[in-house]
Design an enzyme around this catalytic site. Structure first.
Site, PDB file in Angstrom:
ATOM      1  N   THR A 136       4.534  11.435   5.849  1.00  0.00           N
ATOM      2  CA  THR A 136       5.138  11.937   7.170  1.00  0.00           C
ATOM      3  C   THR A 136       6.434  12.370   6.972  1.00  0.00           C
ATOM      4  O   THR A 136       6.880  13.364   7.642  1.00  0.00           O
ATOM      5  CB  THR A 136       5.084  10.654   8.109  1.00  0.00           C
ATOM      6  OG1 THR A 136       3.720  10.294   8.516  1.00  0.00           O
ATOM      7  CG2 THR A 136       5.631  11.005   9.459  1.00  0.00           C
ATOM      8  N   SER A 172      -0.224   9.656   1.757  1.00  0.00           N
ATOM      9  CA  SER A 172      -0.347   8.304   0.949  1.00  0.00           C
ATOM     10  C   SER A 172      -1.383   7.608   0.759  1.00  0.00           C
ATOM     11  O   SER A 172      -1.661   6.946  -0.201  1.00  0.00           O
ATOM     12  CB  SER A 172       0.977   7.412   1.185  1.00  0.00           C
ATOM     13  OG  SER A 172       0.608   6.411   2.441  1.00  0.00           O
ATOM     14  N   THR A 215       4.212   6.342   4.327  1.00  0.00           N
ATOM     15  CA  THR A 215       4.443   4.740   4.663  1.00  0.00           C
ATOM     16  C   THR A 215       3.175   3.917   4.352  1.00  0.00           C
ATOM     17  O   THR A 215       3.175   2.574   3.951  1.00  0.00           O
ATOM     18  CB  THR A 215       5.073   4.211   5.992  1.00  0.00           C
ATOM     19  OG1 THR A 215       4.064   4.955   7.002  1.00  0.00           O
ATOM     20  CG2 THR A 215       6.487   4.927   5.955  1.00  0.00           C
ATOM     21  N   ASP A 216       2.021   4.406   4.521  1.00  0.00           N
ATOM     22  CA  ASP A 216       0.654   3.759   4.468  1.00  0.00           C
ATOM     23  C   ASP A 216       0.603   2.890   3.196  1.00  0.00           C
ATOM     24  O   ASP A 216       0.004   1.761   3.333  1.00  0.00           O
ATOM     25  CB  ASP A 216      -0.555   4.713   4.761  1.00  0.00           C
ATOM     26  CG  ASP A 216      -0.717   5.324   6.231  1.00  0.00           C
ATOM     27  OD1 ASP A 216       0.226   4.777   7.004  1.00  0.00           O
ATOM     28  OD2 ASP A 216      -1.437   5.980   6.464  1.00  0.00           O
TER      29      ASP A 216
HETATM   30  N1  ASP Z   1       1.438   7.542   8.531  1.00  0.00           N
HETATM   31  C1  ASP Z   1       1.911   7.919   7.050  1.00  0.00           C
HETATM   32  C2  ASP Z   1       3.441   7.882   6.922  1.00  0.00           C
HETATM   33  O1  ASP Z   1       3.822   7.219   7.492  1.00  0.00           O
HETATM   34  C3  ASP Z   1       1.099   9.102   6.311  1.00  0.00           C
HETATM   35  C4  ASP Z   1       1.200   8.639   4.944  1.00  0.00           C
HETATM   36  O2  ASP Z   1       1.162   7.314   4.560  1.00  0.00           O
HETATM   37  O3  ASP Z   1       1.165   9.636   4.181  1.00  0.00           O
HETATM   38  O4  ASP Z   1       3.797   8.619   5.934  1.00  0.00           O
END
Ligand code: ASP
Length: 334
Positions: free
Chosen positions: A14, A59, A91-92
């Site tokens: 993100t 991710s 973050t995932d």
């Molecule tokens: N929701 C995720 C982020 O916070 C998407 C990911 O992990 O790529 O980046």
């Protein structure tokens, strides 16, 4: 006056995601590491930045080989003179990459992982603030010797314990039980605990090593048929996210016993907080029963981190039960 060098590697997520839609929806990773660094006010006065785009992935599509390549890139950046390294990613799976990196990070220089919950085009985007905190963390002498750190929402967490505990909030990361070890306050990185960590593992002899280690969550009425269906020919180990302190049903316990005679089986707690038991319960499927059947307790490691520790141990040495048990005992406790 010369300023220190920090390397920033971008993997996507993100923090690097943009949208072509007028309403900012349907974001996908597009921004380079240079673009991420350029969006942080005052960064150029703090450090000379060497930015490199390592991947542009959401991710959930990162994997162990990609993370191990990022590890080698970070090691090379330190060898080339960086006082610290920052990796940005989605973050995932951040809690997993950070822990895998930490298992192998063999330098005193800090390696700091960060990301964002709001995309760069969103009102109140948190990426630049998190990246600035991560760079400050990477620059701070007090961060040395602490292994891999996660900087998020002004807090500093140890890779071993940090977890994403909210799907949407900008304060999505917590370290259950142990809490964050530091904060960024008025631009200063402050730690509440002294540095210290388990010794890093040796690097895998085979850079392409990628043992297959699935993670199964148990559930009400689990009769063990999914575990039984896993062919030992296709996997090298398995982790079970058990109830409570690592428990499973009596039928699942039978399956654990069968699988443990073929390959390493680790049980962890699916609760999100607290360790697996060792000596409390005696019923079929309890921790005492699973240990007696040859399974290994993950201790305080979450199921996903236990899976990565098993992956790393299988990538670096024999699937010897005594070795695996000793490593889990040492690395699964604070
Ligand atoms: N929701 C995720 C982020 O916070 C998407 C990911 O992990 O790529 O980046």
């Amino acid at each position: 006056m010369s300023i220190p060098t920090v390397a920033i590697g971008a993997l996507g997520g993100t923090i690097a995601s943009t949208s072509n839609a007028h309403d900012g929806s349907e974001i996908v990773p597009t921004l380079s590491a240079e673009r991420l660094a350029a969006a942080v006010p005052g960064l150029e006065e703090l450090a000379e930045v060497r930015a490199e785009t390592l991947a542009q992935l959401p991710s959930p599509s990162l994997d162990e080989p990609t993370v191990m390549r990022a590890l080698r890139w970070a090691q090379a950046a330190v060898d080339a003179g960086a006082v610290g390294v920052v990796l940005t990613q989605g973050t995932d799976t951040l809690e997993e990459s950070a822990y895998l990196l930490d298992l192998f990070w063999d330098r005193p220089e800090p390696l700091v992982v960060t990301g964002a919950m709001r995309s760069p085009q969103a009102a109140g985007a948190d990426g630049p603030a998190n990246l600035l905190t991560a760079v400050r963390c990477a620059l701070a002498p007090a961060s040395r010797g602490r292994g891999v750190l996660v900087a998020f929402d002004d807090e500093i967490h140890q890779a071993r314990w940090v977890a994403k505990t909210d799907s949407m909030s900008t304060s999505a990361f917590r370290s259950p039980v142990f809490g964050p070890i530091g904060r960024c306050v008025e631009a200063e990185i402050v730690y509440g605990v002294t540095a210290g960590r388990p010794a890093p593992l040796p690097p895998p002899q085979d850079e392409g090593a990628d043992p297959r280690v699935p993670l199964l969550a148990t559930y009400l009425g689990d009769d063990g048929h999914v575990l039984d269906a896993l062919s030992p020919a296709g996997i090298q180990g398995v982790v079970i996210a058990g109830f409570g302190a690592g428990h499973v049903s009596a039928a699942m316990a039978e399956a654990v016993g069968r699988k443990s005679s073929e390959l390493p089986v680790v049980f962890a707690s699916r609760t999100g907080s607290g360790p697996t038991g060792r000596a409390m319960y005696g019923y079929p499927g309890s921790e005492i029963d699973l240990l007696a059947r040859g399974a290994i307790g993950a201790g305080w490691l979450s199921p996903v981190k236990a899976r990565l520790l098993l992956w790393a141990l299988l990538a670096t040495g024999p699937a010897d039960a005594a070795r695996l048990r000793a490593e889990f005992a040492a690395r699964g406790t604070p």
